[in-house]
Enzyme design. Sequence first.
Site, mmCIF file in Angstrom:
data_model
loop_
_atom_site.group_PDB
_atom_site.id
_atom_site.type_symbol
_atom_site.label_atom_id
_atom_site.label_comp_id
_atom_site.label_asym_id
_atom_site.label_seq_id
_atom_site.Cartn_x
_atom_site.Cartn_y
_atom_site.Cartn_z
ATOM 1 N N ASP A 155 -4.464 -1.239 -6.236
ATOM 2 C CA ASP A 155 -4.702 -1.840 -4.849
ATOM 3 C C ASP A 155 -6.216 -2.277 -4.956
ATOM 4 O OD1 ASP A 155 -5.414 -2.077 -2.187
ATOM 5 O OD2 ASP A 155 -4.846 0.064 -1.651
ATOM 6 N N ARG A 200 0.944 -1.115 0.022
ATOM 7 C CA ARG A 200 0.161 -0.028 -0.137
ATOM 8 C C ARG A 200 0.680 1.167 0.040
ATOM 9 N NH1 ARG A 200 -5.402 -2.070 3.250
ATOM 10 N NH2 ARG A 200 -6.576 -2.112 1.451
ATOM 11 N N SER A 203 -8.415 -2.471 -1.699
ATOM 12 C CA SER A 203 -9.075 -1.268 -1.207
ATOM 13 C C SER A 203 -10.276 -1.127 -2.167
ATOM 14 C CB SER A 203 -8.316 -0.178 -1.508
ATOM 15 O OG SER A 203 -7.369 -0.008 -0.449
ATOM 16 N N TYR A 222 -1.767 -0.379 9.337
ATOM 17 C CA TYR A 222 -2.849 -1.190 9.492
ATOM 18 C C TYR A 222 -2.908 -1.184 11.410
ATOM 19 C CZ TYR A 222 -2.815 -3.425 5.080
ATOM 20 O OH TYR A 222 -3.051 -3.844 3.794
HETATM 21 P P1 NAD Z 1 -8.066 -3.753 7.482
HETATM 22 O O1 NAD Z 1 -8.995 -4.408 6.803
HETATM 23 O O2 NAD Z 1 -6.951 -4.417 8.166
HETATM 24 O O3 NAD Z 1 -8.866 -3.468 9.095
HETATM 25 C C1 NAD Z 1 -10.304 -2.546 9.061
HETATM 26 C C2 NAD Z 1 -10.161 -1.748 10.350
HETATM 27 O O4 NAD Z 1 -10.238 -2.420 11.411
HETATM 28 C C3 NAD Z 1 -8.912 -0.741 10.379
HETATM 29 O O5 NAD Z 1 -9.381 0.507 10.370
HETATM 30 C C4 NAD Z 1 -8.400 -1.368 11.751
HETATM 31 O O6 NAD Z 1 -7.867 -0.357 12.515
HETATM 32 C C5 NAD Z 1 -9.565 -1.650 12.432
HETATM 33 N N1 NAD Z 1 -9.544 -2.664 13.527
HETATM 34 C C6 NAD Z 1 -8.796 -3.677 14.063
HETATM 35 N N2 NAD Z 1 -8.622 -4.004 15.334
HETATM 36 C C7 NAD Z 1 -9.880 -3.028 15.749
HETATM 37 C C8 NAD Z 1 -10.474 -3.287 16.948
HETATM 38 N N3 NAD Z 1 -10.135 -4.042 18.003
HETATM 39 N N4 NAD Z 1 -11.701 -2.483 16.997
HETATM 40 C C9 NAD Z 1 -11.951 -1.681 16.396
HETATM 41 N N5 NAD Z 1 -11.384 -1.741 14.995
HETATM 42 C C10 NAD Z 1 -10.440 -2.486 14.820
HETATM 43 O O7 NAD Z 1 -7.806 -2.448 6.945
HETATM 44 P P2 NAD Z 1 -7.789 -1.667 5.674
HETATM 45 O O8 NAD Z 1 -9.198 -1.381 5.413
HETATM 46 O O9 NAD Z 1 -7.405 -2.616 4.633
HETATM 47 O O10 NAD Z 1 -6.833 -0.503 5.671
HETATM 48 C C11 NAD Z 1 -6.351 0.063 6.667
HETATM 49 C C12 NAD Z 1 -5.480 1.238 6.619
HETATM 50 O O11 NAD Z 1 -4.553 0.916 5.477
HETATM 51 C C13 NAD Z 1 -6.377 2.303 5.986
HETATM 52 O O12 NAD Z 1 -7.303 2.967 6.593
HETATM 53 C C14 NAD Z 1 -5.300 3.284 5.499
HETATM 54 O O13 NAD Z 1 -4.717 3.933 6.642
HETATM 55 C C15 NAD Z 1 -4.379 2.227 4.910
HETATM 56 N N6 NAD Z 1 -4.573 2.320 3.599
HETATM 57 C C16 NAD Z 1 -3.484 2.694 2.774
HETATM 58 C C17 NAD Z 1 -3.327 2.855 1.499
HETATM 59 C C18 NAD Z 1 -2.179 3.617 0.776
HETATM 60 O O14 NAD Z 1 -1.504 4.102 1.118
HETATM 61 N N7 NAD Z 1 -2.456 3.082 -0.578
HETATM 62 C C19 NAD Z 1 -4.621 2.055 0.921
HETATM 63 C C20 NAD Z 1 -5.425 1.532 1.501
HETATM 64 C C21 NAD Z 1 -5.349 1.403 2.803
#
Ligand code: NAD
Length: 380
Positions: free
Chosen positions: A129, A121, A132, A227
Amino acid sequence: MSTIFVPKETQPGELRVAATPETVKRLVKEGFAVQVAASAGETASFADRDYEAAGATIAASGAWPAADVVVKVAPPTPEEARALRAESLLVSFLAPHKNLDAVQALAERRVSALAMELVPRITRAQPMDALSSQASIGGYKAVLVAAARLGKYFPLLMTAAGTIRPAKVVIMGAGVAGLQAIATAKRLGAQVEVSDVRAAVKEQVQSLGGKFIELPMQESGEGAGGYAREMGEDFLKKQREIVSRHVAGADVVITTAQVPGKRAPVLLTRAMVEGMRRGAVVVDLAVDSGGNCELSQPDREVNHNGVHVLGFTNLPASMPEDASTLYARNVLALLLSTSKGGAVTLDLADDVVGPTLLTHAGEIRHEPTAALLAAGSAAR
Ligand code: NAD
């Protein structure tokens, strides 16, 4: 010139396709020859004639042609992996930890397998991605499914027959899926409350109109790469206590919380569901990694004391046209970054190709998968 084959997906419920007439047109322009299996795009509303008009040839269903590149959505079965031409390139979701036999078969065929879920990411890889693009659809669809299942309105309504109060939606996990769920629930007029362990998301939640549920963070919930970190049981217990007050008054709870490589945290226990009102709806998007709700079952609806608990393993496939459109663009971007003039050249030192390449030249390059396979053969 390299040939690309687009098979028809075979996994039950997989309605998406890895290339669309739009991406085929671009691949042909770049110099690739593209073959699409008959009716491969049908379930996503793309007809064979549209692929032909874009420059593809239609391959009769049955055995896969010996293409240089195969693009897929769902991980191949071991049989499909063995049907690949030796030393060819596969671009697909591979879910390697769940498909070790297929990974082994890919390595034995000396296939270079680019796993879409391993695309890093980083800014340069954003157009590739697929996690996403598909998670966003999951979050959107989760709200629509919940709204359709709920016996109530989402918005505040003032009618001649009196006022209807807006639905209260609690969203757990404000990553890509969760943020899209917040936006969608707000557009439908619901009141939205959100729990996450990463402090960085508070502002994003608020900017979408959601209310952030504060948690007693003794230490940061941020893990590597943006993450979440796996939180200890003491913290999760405290979190459940706080969140249960919000859940008790909710009409809908949508859970999307995940920690990469770990079981999803249990955020909604049986007792919490029992504290919810009759007719409330729970949608668990983490059911494939163990579930955020203790009662959710993969791709089933469980009715517990009048609360509908729905677990989905592949919600993006329920919106196959746009899910395929976006996924195919992700695949296209990855292919274009690794090819020139319709010929693929993999640069193992590249900061996208390197980490995305699961198998190559007979090796399993992804360490966690190699360790799982080694542990499996040691146990045999
Ligand atoms: P994910 O599917 O791994 O997790 C989903 C959400 O669950 C996350 O926000 C995480 O903090 C939350 N979570 C974990 N444990 C928890 C708990 N006990 N209680 C409540 N929430 C909890 O995450 P994702 O959606 O694939 O992406 C996470 C982050 O990655 C994004 O928000 C962003 O910051 C980053 N991201 C970056 C890029 C990029 O830069 N290209 C692209 C996509 C995502």
